[in-house]
Each structure stands twice: as structure tokens, then as C-alpha cells.
Design a protein around this motif. Sequence first.
Motif, short mmCIF file in Angstrom:
data_model
loop_
_atom_site.label_atom_id
_atom_site.label_comp_id
_atom_site.label_asym_id
_atom_site.label_seq_id
_atom_site.Cartn_x
_atom_site.Cartn_y
_atom_site.Cartn_z
N UNK A 17 0.77 -1.25 0.00
CA UNK A 17 0.00 0.00 0.00
C UNK A 17 0.80 1.30 0.00
N UNK A 18 2.09 1.26 0.33
CA UNK A 18 2.78 2.48 0.74
C UNK A 18 2.98 3.50 -0.38
N UNK A 19 3.14 3.05 -1.62
CA UNK A 19 3.37 3.99 -2.71
C UNK A 19 2.20 4.96 -2.86
N UNK A 20 0.99 4.48 -2.66
CA UNK A 20 -0.20 5.30 -2.81
C UNK A 20 -0.17 6.50 -1.86
N UNK A 21 0.28 6.28 -0.61
CA UNK A 21 0.35 7.37 0.37
C UNK A 21 1.25 8.48 -0.15
N UNK A 22 2.41 8.08 -0.66
CA UNK A 22 3.40 9.05 -1.12
C UNK A 22 2.89 9.86 -2.31
N UNK A 23 2.28 9.19 -3.28
CA UNK A 23 1.85 9.88 -4.49
C UNK A 23 0.68 10.81 -4.25
N UNK A 24 -0.23 10.45 -3.34
CA UNK A 24 -1.33 11.35 -3.01
C UNK A 24 -0.80 12.66 -2.42
N UNK A 25 0.26 12.53 -1.65
CA UNK A 25 0.81 13.70 -0.97
C UNK A 25 1.73 14.51 -1.87
N UNK A 26 2.61 13.84 -2.61
CA UNK A 26 3.67 14.52 -3.36
C UNK A 26 3.42 14.60 -4.86
N UNK A 27 2.47 13.82 -5.38
CA UNK A 27 2.21 13.82 -6.81
C UNK A 27 2.81 12.61 -7.50
N UNK A 28 2.33 12.28 -8.70
CA UNK A 28 2.71 11.03 -9.37
C UNK A 28 4.12 11.01 -9.96
#
Length: 538
Positions: free
Chosen positions: A264-275
Motif C-alpha cells: 500500500x505504501x506507494x499510494x500514500x506518497x503519491x497522493x501527498x507529493x504527486x505522481x
Amino acid sequence: MRIISWLIWIVLLLTSCSGCYGNEAKPKEDDLLHVKSKTDHPSKKVILILVDSLMYQSIDKGIQQNKLPTLKFLIDHGQYYKDLVSSFPTMSVTIDSSLLTGTYPDQHRVPGLIWYSAKENKIINYGTGPMEILKHGVDPVLSNAMIHLNGDHLNAQTLTMYEQLNKVGLKTGSINGLIYRGTVEHTLTIPEWIKGPTSLPAELKVKGPDFLSLGSFSNPLEGVKKMPDTLTRRMGFNNEYAVESVKYLVRNNKLPDFLYVYLPELDHELHKKGPSVIDGVIKMDKQLQSILNAFGSSKEALDQAIIIIVGDSGMSAILPDGKHPVIDLPQMLHNYSILQPGAEATSATDIALAVNETMAYVYKLNTKDSLKDIAEIMKEDTRIDFISWKESGWIHVIQAGTSKEFTYKPNGDITDSYGQSWTLGSNPDVLDLHINKPQNTLEYREYPDALKRLYGALNSHEGDFLVVSAKQGYELSGESSPTHKGGGGHGALHRTESLVPLIISGTNDKPDHARIVDLKSYILRLLAKPLGKSETTN
């Protein structure tokens, strides 16, 4: 898994105020006793690893920079697709349901992360964001996610991968998958600090695969291996927990015939910082290598198993605050009485909103206005891509910012690339369809498998409602739904959020079509195929 992260945050807040702490009950599971596959089964085992919000652009960028050696190895020794079509809306629970049942929402009946139940006269929320969870109520949100999603909402008539494989005597496993319905009884243990502020019982009986790992709610390795499942590690809903579980099964010869793993962890990062950020992909690449090493080496891993890496949805970069990226639906529809979060609809309630980031359902409840009347109001906002609804067997699609309307319905003389036939009205360019009239065929461009996916969402549950999809860079908001200004979002129908990567290593067999809904039949075929010489040597 953002759902669990928000729930932990809120429950901690509530328990810190109420003092509801206690000793946690320990789960007692015997999964390890019966999870191992039969030694005489003729095919390779299959490990399906779903990486939340993994995008092919990030993979290509990382490989070009020589930062993803594991993914490069798997691609060099397998198949790499950059155009796997996701489900719609492009939200995790709906996509996971499509992946594991091989159907779109019109059959599996999980419409989105949030939707309105005409039967219960209220919004069903599986955990969209902290404010919405607080307003809808921690108790119903937890109950929906922990009990009703697999127990009631997922269509019992649509078999999951776990149920179907059990029928032919194969062993299955799920590590941190939210959709896990199977045939083997398990006990989910609810910690006291969660049970205190809710009505959840101390234990929940559920049906799942032979091996069911769901963070600290169901940890078959408890007492066997120390796992990262504390509160600070999201109760086990993290990549390390999933990876360590896989490594244990491999090293101890306990691997089932089919194993689903959720990272799951990549999703957290991209929502916050962008794709565009790839730090999470680089970290995930190292975790994948540790799984391959558990077999002895990367080569031995592909000799023993078919390893499939797949994303669930793409993600659009949401514009920064100054660009007005948030489409405020309550403000747009202020002349209507809108159902408030956590409330039950009454005869005075005109409409209900269920916002899934860049996509939303808008429900007509008691207003005299038609769905088209509501759509006519919404189409004036050019940040919206299109609005759609069903009427008398036809699907209607209005293009925002214009007066163009397109209609279609299943069955007809025009066939798409998936063998699905349709009857089309005028203005097919609203969904960017390319029609070959001499051959009576159509091609999808901006909206992959648009006709079937949109039909699936509009027939996913009861009620009169609109489907609203935002243009790239924008997202929809309800009364208290989360927003991601300057970050990333998904949910919409367009290709950026709909096309995901698929890497298959350890077999030369190819799926019939590059769609999420076709992976189930493909995996069933792999597990029924006897090993050949080329498969053992790859």
C-alpha cells in the motif's frame, strides 16, 4: 492502505479522550498447518503482487536512471505491459473486486470507496478521509470495511479467485487484501482500543482463503515470527509486513498455489507529493528483490513461481491551490437539499453525494428535477469532463462545457477490440471513440474500454444517479471529502488514471486481453497448466 491509516488516527483520537485501552486479544489461527500446496500439483505457483498506484511512467523513469534493478530483471525475463485497463471508478476496493472476481461493478456490486445505499437510505463509506469518517461515524465506517464489504456488499453470486480455486482443490492465500472472501473460516481479532469506541465485537468470524493475513487483525505468523504490526506501523498494513510474510512462506515451504499480496505504501506518497515522485518505487524495488532472494536467487524464483506485478490505478497530478483544482459539488448544487454525512435520507432530502476523488456519484432522491436537469447544471463547470446516467436502457453522456450528448447501449452491430457489441447514437467523439464504419468496429483512445466500464458503474447498485468524471488536474469534493491540492488523485475514466503496468515473469503464456477483469481467467489458466520444459527453465 489509507483506509486503515485514517481509522487508526481517528480511533486513537477517540480513545485518548475516552481512556478506552485494554489488553489486546491474540488471534489463534492455524493457517500454516494447511496452506501448503499439494506436492503433486503439476503447475507453478502464482504470486500476484498488487502495488497501489504503481504507474508505468515511474517504472520507465526508474529503469532509465538504473534505480530499479529488480523490476528490470523481471521485465527482461518476462512480459511488460504499459496499458492494462483498470476498473471504474479507479478506486482500490472496486478495482480489487474486479481483479479477484473477473467482473466489473455491474456484477461484483462494489461501486466505489463511497456510495449511497437505497436499501439503507444512507451513504456507505469504507474510509475515505478523517473528516468524512468522523462525520459518517467511526462505528459504521469500521463495520462497512471489516464486516459488510466482504460479507454483504460483494455479490455472493460472483465467485472470487479464492472460492473458485478451492473448488478444484488448490490452496490460496491473501496478505493484506481488503477483498478476501473465500471458503475457509477465520477469526478477525479486534483490539480493545478499537472495540472500546465502537460496537464491534472482540472477534469476527469471516470466510477467506487458506492463508488470511490482515495486519494485526489476522496474523497467522503470530508467535512464529515478529512482525511490524504495531500502531506506529499501521497495525501491519505496510509493505514490510506483507514482504516478510511472503518471505516466511517461501523459506518454510508453505507457499500456496495462489498468493495475493497487497503493497500500500506507494499510494500514500503519491497522493501527498504527486505522481512524478519515484522514491517509493525505488524502495519497493528493493523489497521485491528480498522476495526473490528468499527463493535462493532471482533465477530460482522464476523457476519455482510465476510472479506477477500489477498496479491498480494511475494517478493524475492535481493542480496547486491557486489553480482552483477542487470542484465543490455542494456549492454547485446549493439549491438542493443535500444528504449530510452520517445522516439518513428523508422525504425532504433532494440529492446525495458520494465523492470518489476525481469521480463522484450524484443521487436523485426526492427532487422533482430529472437526472438530466441536474446534469445540465453541472455541465457548466468546464473542470468537469463528462456527466453520465442511464435511462430506458440507454446510457447518456454529456460533455461538460459543450452541448454535446452521446447515447449508447449494449448489443448491436458495432464491436470493440474486446469482442463486446454496442449500439451507438450520435456524437461518439464525446468519449473519443474512433469508429471504423466499413468494418463496424470501434477503438478506444482517451477512455480505455469506456463503454463497458461506464456501463458497469451505472449498473453497479440500485438508484437513480449520475456518474461525474473530472478532467485531469481537478478533483471533486463533497461536504467533507479529502482533497489533494498539489498532490495526486484518481477515480476518473480517462487514460492517465485508467492504464496501469503489468509485469509477468516465469511464464510465456499471455493474457487474452490487457484488462484487470481478464487477469482472473488468465491466472486460473496458468494454475491448470502442467509444467513444460520451457516453463521450468524460463
